[in-house]
Structure formats: C-alpha cells, structure tokens
Design a protein around this motif. Structure first.
Motif, PDB file in Angstrom:
ATOM      1  N   ALA A 215       1.112  -1.147   0.132  1.00 12.07           N
ATOM      2  CA  ALA A 215      -0.264  -0.325   0.113  1.00 12.07           C
ATOM      3  C   ALA A 215       1.391   1.419  -0.151  1.00 12.07           C
ATOM      4  O   ALA A 215       1.859   1.496   0.084  1.00 12.07           O
ATOM      5  CB  ALA A 215      -1.113   0.713   1.202  1.00 12.07           C
ATOM      6  N   ASN A 227      -5.372  -2.989   6.831  1.00  7.29           N
ATOM      7  CA  ASN A 227      -3.962  -3.150   5.850  1.00  7.29           C
ATOM      8  C   ASN A 227      -2.864  -3.592   7.571  1.00  7.29           C
ATOM      9  O   ASN A 227      -2.331  -4.846   7.320  1.00  7.29           O
ATOM     10  CB  ASN A 227      -3.340  -1.711   6.196  1.00  7.29           C
ATOM     11  CG  ASN A 227      -3.801  -1.393   4.350  1.00  7.29           C
ATOM     12  OD1 ASN A 227      -4.745  -2.308   3.850  1.00  7.29           O
ATOM     13  ND2 ASN A 227      -3.938  -0.231   3.954  1.00  7.29           N
ATOM     14  N   SER A 230      -3.788  -7.385   7.833  1.00 14.21           N
ATOM     15  CA  SER A 230      -3.170  -7.872   6.899  1.00 14.21           C
ATOM     16  C   SER A 230      -1.498  -8.578   6.637  1.00 14.21           C
ATOM     17  O   SER A 230      -0.436  -9.143   6.089  1.00 14.21           O
ATOM     18  CB  SER A 230      -3.103  -7.773   5.419  1.00 14.21           C
ATOM     19  OG  SER A 230      -4.828  -7.956   5.318  1.00 14.21           O
TER      20      SER A 230
END
Length: 267
Positions: A215, A227, A230
């Motif tokens: 990202a 995020n 993950s």
C-alpha cells in the motif's frame, strides 16, 4: 529519485519484486513493513550496494549507475541499519568524515551546527565506540547529514532505521529535524518500524510485505485496520487525532495482562 520495476535476488531467493516508487524533493517518505519485508534490501539497492535483476533507478532523471561518485556523494547520502565503528575516533572526527576536502573553517561550522541540531555537542570529544547505541546512532546520522548539508541542488537521504535505538524524546527530536530538512527542499526515504512516528511526520507512507509494495499513500490511507491485520497480523484500532494524523492502538488480547495507555511512539 524514481524507481521502476525493480527486482532483486540474493542467492537464489527473490527479495524484491517489481518495486515502483518515487521520492520527490521536499518530501519525507516513510518505508514500513514487518521484519523480512525487504525494506533494508530496498535501501541497499537504491544506494547501489546490491545489483538489481531488473528495473531502473534514476536520480534527477539520470540513471544511478551513470553518476560519478564525487558528484553523487554531494547529492545523496545513505545511513545503513547498522554501522559498526571500532576505530578510536571522536564524535567530531566521525562527523568530519562527511565533509572531506573542505576548508577547515567551513567544515568546523557545519560540524558545530549538526552537533547542536542532534543534541550531541556534549559528546564531541568522546570516542564513538564508548557511546551508547542511541548516541552512536545520532553521531552516524550527523555524519550522513553533513554529507549533503548546505549543498546546492537536489539532496536525497536514504535512512534505514535511523531512530531504532533512541529514547522517545530523541526520536521526536530526530524526526523533527528530518521533517525540517524536507521542508528545506531535501527528499528523504526513511525505513522505520514505529508506525505512529511515521504517521506523525511522513508526507507519504510505503507499506511493504513479502518484497512488494502492499500500500502507498498518506498515513490515513495506508494505516488502516485492514492493512495492519493483513501485513503485520496486528489486531489494532486506528484513531484520527485532532492534529490530523492517525494513531495506531493495538487491542489487548485475551489472557494478556492489562497495560497502561499507549505512548505516541507505540510501535
């Protein structure tokens, strides 16, 4: 600096895959990611220390390999994750290594400015191997900053965990200085583990995972609960502070002891 399609292998293992990124003048970019994500290898590749399998690295629209070393050293400086100095050099002598072949009076002025700027004036005659890890880190940062300090033209700093050994007060001090350097026109790429420090000072974040960019964007866009789960496997909530940047607060897991309120430099 601009990077396009960069891939790097060490031995038979692919470490970086198809990395695209830019670092503009007047911008502080924080490079984030868990251990083994490829941050240090990326910094080393951008410094020309490891060869790429493919891809392009350009500094001021000129291929990195085409720069002559004396000219490159005046525009780009690199601080690796670990600098192991065993020679009996004083703090002042180490910083002077960043200003070779210069008028003695001019070099002394720059060294004095950086000593004060990084709160190490009291250490200037100390032998660097006798300093604490955090003190040595500030000395090495001063040496790297000296290399591009007050140089005309574009300036780029590549810093790999330049604040990892610092106490919270000096972490804030260092990032205040780096932010000011960016505001004065330099470009900075800083690999850092402290998510909240990055959110507070960086203009842009690049979040890496498994050797790829996962990202990229402003702190509010990159530091989301999804995020963090993950990439880090981190169960956390993200709150937007009145100052305008997000604060990452890990949730307490069952079976853990209650903890005090998180500090601004939590991770």
């Amino acid at each position: 600096m601009s990077v396009a399609g960069l891939s790097v292998s060490l031995g038979r293992r692919r470490i970086l895959s198809n990395i695209d990124l830019t670092v503009d003048n007047s911008q502080l970019v924080a490079l984030l990611g868990p251990n083994g994500a490829g941050k240090s290898t990326l910094v080393r590749a951008l410094a020309g220390e490891v060869n790429a399998d493919r891809g392009q690295i350009q500094l001021q629209n000129k291929p990195l390999h085409s720069w002559r070393r004396p000219a490159l050293s005046r525009h780009r400086a690199v601080m690796p994750q670990k600098v192991d100095l065993q020679f009996p050099l004083t703090t002042r002598e180490v910083i002077a290594l960043g200003r070779p072949r210069e008028n003695v009076r001019q070099r002394a002025r720059v060294i004095d400015e950086l000593l004060a700027l990084l709160d190490i004036t009291s250490l200037q005659q100390r032998l660097v191997p006798t300093l604490s890890g955090g003190e040595q880190q500030r000395v090495q940062l001063a040496r790297v900053m000296a290399q591009i300090w007050d140089q005309p033209g574009p300036r780029l700093l590549l810093l790999d965990e330049c604040s990892s050994a610092l106490d919270p007060a000096h972490q804030q001090l260092i990032f205040q200085r780096l932010k000011q350097l960016a505001m004065d026109g330099a470009g900075l790429l800083v690999a850092v583990h402290d998510l909240n420090l990055a959110a507070q000072y960086a203009d842009r974040l690049i979040l890496m995972n498994n050797g790829q960019v996962f990202a990229e964007g402003d702190p509010g866009t990159v530091l989301t609960e999804e995020n963090l789960a993950s990439v880090y496997g981190l169960d956390a909530r993200v709150e937007l502070l009145p100052e305008g940047y997000p604060l990452v607060i890990p949730r307490q897991q069952s079976g853990q002891r209650p903890q005090s309120a998180p500090s601004p430099n939590l991770l």
